[in-house]
Scaffold this motif. Structure first.
Motif, PDB file in Angstrom:
ATOM      1  N   ASN A 135      18.771  -7.251  -5.366  1.00  0.00           N
ATOM      2  CA  ASN A 135      17.223  -7.020  -5.786  1.00  0.00           C
ATOM      3  C   ASN A 135      16.546  -6.597  -4.383  1.00  0.00           C
ATOM      4  OD1 ASN A 135      17.511  -7.407  -8.554  1.00  0.00           O
ATOM      5  ND2 ASN A 135      17.392  -9.395  -8.183  1.00  0.00           N
ATOM      6  N   ARG A 136      16.148  -5.380  -4.129  1.00  0.00           N
ATOM      7  CA  ARG A 136      15.404  -4.920  -3.114  1.00  0.00           C
ATOM      8  C   ARG A 136      13.986  -5.082  -2.789  1.00  0.00           C
ATOM      9  NH1 ARG A 136      20.032  -1.696  -3.594  1.00  0.00           N
ATOM     10  NH2 ARG A 136      21.045  -1.000  -1.594  1.00  0.00           N
ATOM     11  N   PRO A 137      13.429  -5.589  -1.672  1.00  0.00           N
ATOM     12  CA  PRO A 137      11.970  -5.764  -1.777  1.00  0.00           C
ATOM     13  C   PRO A 137      11.484  -4.352  -1.828  1.00  0.00           C
ATOM     14  CG  PRO A 137      12.919  -6.235   0.309  1.00  0.00           C
ATOM     15  CD  PRO A 137      14.031  -6.078  -0.744  1.00  0.00           C
ATOM     16  N   PRO A 138      10.317  -4.278  -2.168  1.00  0.00           N
ATOM     17  CA  PRO A 138       9.315  -2.941  -2.516  1.00  0.00           C
ATOM     18  C   PRO A 138       8.695  -2.630  -1.040  1.00  0.00           C
ATOM     19  CG  PRO A 138       8.251  -4.463  -3.549  1.00  0.00           C
ATOM     20  CD  PRO A 138       9.476  -5.324  -3.192  1.00  0.00           C
ATOM     21  N   LEU A 139       9.433  -2.299   0.048  1.00  0.00           N
ATOM     22  CA  LEU A 139       8.977  -1.988   1.125  1.00  0.00           C
ATOM     23  C   LEU A 139       9.111  -0.599   1.658  1.00  0.00           C
ATOM     24  CD1 LEU A 139      10.175  -5.231   3.121  1.00  0.00           C
ATOM     25  CD2 LEU A 139       7.961  -5.220   1.923  1.00  0.00           C
ATOM     26  N   ALA A 140       7.986  -0.250   2.274  1.00  0.00           N
ATOM     27  CA  ALA A 140       7.944   1.226   2.828  1.00  0.00           C
ATOM     28  C   ALA A 140       8.868   1.332   4.045  1.00  0.00           C
ATOM     29  CB  ALA A 140       6.741   1.558   3.359  1.00  0.00           C
TER      30      ALA A 140
END
Length: 347
Positions: A135-140
């Motif tokens: 589960n990936r964090p929503p980071l630019a």
């Protein structure tokens, strides 16, 4: 490891006794159990190496409930299981997943994403919880830092973090365990969690609190990930934020987000198997599904009293192999013998 016969753009075509879907610890032990009954195996896995989650997620994390091993790390367990299966010369088809399954006379034919065709008298599904990914964090800018290794979702080698500034995000066992482990070799470890309570083993939580009190680990609570700083590949810092929007930047070379795995059955869900909450229902005594000749073992299988333990998966591998034997050798009586008496048959 057996060589791939005639691998080309269209994959391989092979016939075998048992097709095993999943090269994790339970799938590897199924090779051994089938081999002990003189049954040949082909093993298919979506990952590029054997070992499943043991290899992909915690190769250096100790496992404490393997009989005769007070502690053994994931990589060592897989190495021993692979060596145990080796005398039976299994064929490994790695880096592809099974996409098609069809009944063919009294056998089954499997098709893979690489164009392989595997015809088998029986199938053992040992696919863990199905296809999985972090589960990936929503980071630019996340993909660039993932590609360079600055952001990782597993620790394959502790030494990669020696002398590094590491930010660990999450509140479960993986986050707490790796914070305790990496604090011994990293230059600095910061643990980011949105609340003081962790979901890890109580003893581990106590050890983390004690390490923080001694200044061995910095606790960033209540914070969550907000952004990444660097040149797009080389990381210099991680931006954290409170729920109120207050931010601060923590110097960092690596970010390890441990937010669990995203699991899905994938094509397995379309094969007409009996399913219960994304698990395959089986008969406890044979591990057979509602489809004749299709068995499921390990974490993907469910039945009353099921325990999600590797050692129970090992037992299921043995039960499935014995249940399959009459399909491979119809009319031949199976006289059970202990391995101490029969030894390891020659493949």
């Amino acid at each position: 490891m057996a060589e791939l016969p005639g691998l080309g753009a269209s994959g391989v075509t092979v016939e075998t006794d048992v097709a095993i879907i999943g090269a994790g610890p339970v799938g590897l032990f199924a090779v051994f159990e089938c081999g002990m009954l003189r049954m040949r195996s082909v093993v298919i896995d979506a990952l590029d190496a054997v070992g499943g989650q043991c290899t992909a997620l915690y190769p250096e994390k100790p496992i404490f409930d393997i009989p005769a091993h007070p502690a053994i790390d994931g990589a060592a367990l897989i190495e021993k299981l692979e060596a145990q299966a080796a005398p039976f010369n299994p064929l490994y088809l790695l880096g592809r997943r099974v996409e098609r399954l069809r009944s063919l006379d009294d056998e089954w034919e499997l098709g893979t994403s690489a164009g392989d065709r595997v015809r088998a008298k029986a199938v053992i599904i040992a696919a863990g919880a199905g296809a999985f990914g972090p589960n990936r964090p929503p980071l630019a800018g996340l993909p660039g830092y993932e590609a360079s290794g600055a952001v990782r979702y597993l620790v394959a080698r502790r030494e990669d973090f020696r002398g590094k500034r590491v930010v660990i995000a999450g509140g479960g066992d993986s986050a707490v365990d790796w914070a305790l482990s990496l604090k011994e070799i990293a230059a600095h470890v910061v643990v980011v969690h949105r609340r003081p309570k962790f979901r890890a083993a109580p003893e581990s939580c106590v050890r983390l609190e004690e390490a923080a009190a001694r200044g061995e680990v910095e606790m960033a609570i209540p914070y969550q990930l907000h952004g990444l700083e660097g040149d797009g590949t080389r990381m210099t810092g991680v931006v954290l934020a409170t729920l109120k929007g207050e931010t601060k930047t923590v110097p960092a070379d690596h970010l390890l987000p441990f937010y669990g795995l995203s699991m899905e059955l994938g094509p397995i869900a379309e094969w007409g198997l009996g399913l219960e909450r994304s698990h395959v229902t089986v008969a406890p005594s044979t591990c057979m599904t509602n489809l004749d000749g299709i068995h499921a073992i390990g974490d993907i299988a469910t039945y009353p009293g099921k325990l999600k333990l590797i050692l129970q998966g090992f037992s299921e591998a043995a039960m499935a192999a014995h249940a399959i034997h009459p399909r491979v050798f119809p009319g031949e009586a199976l006289h059970f013998e202990y391995s101490t008496s029969k030894g390891v048959p020659v493949a």
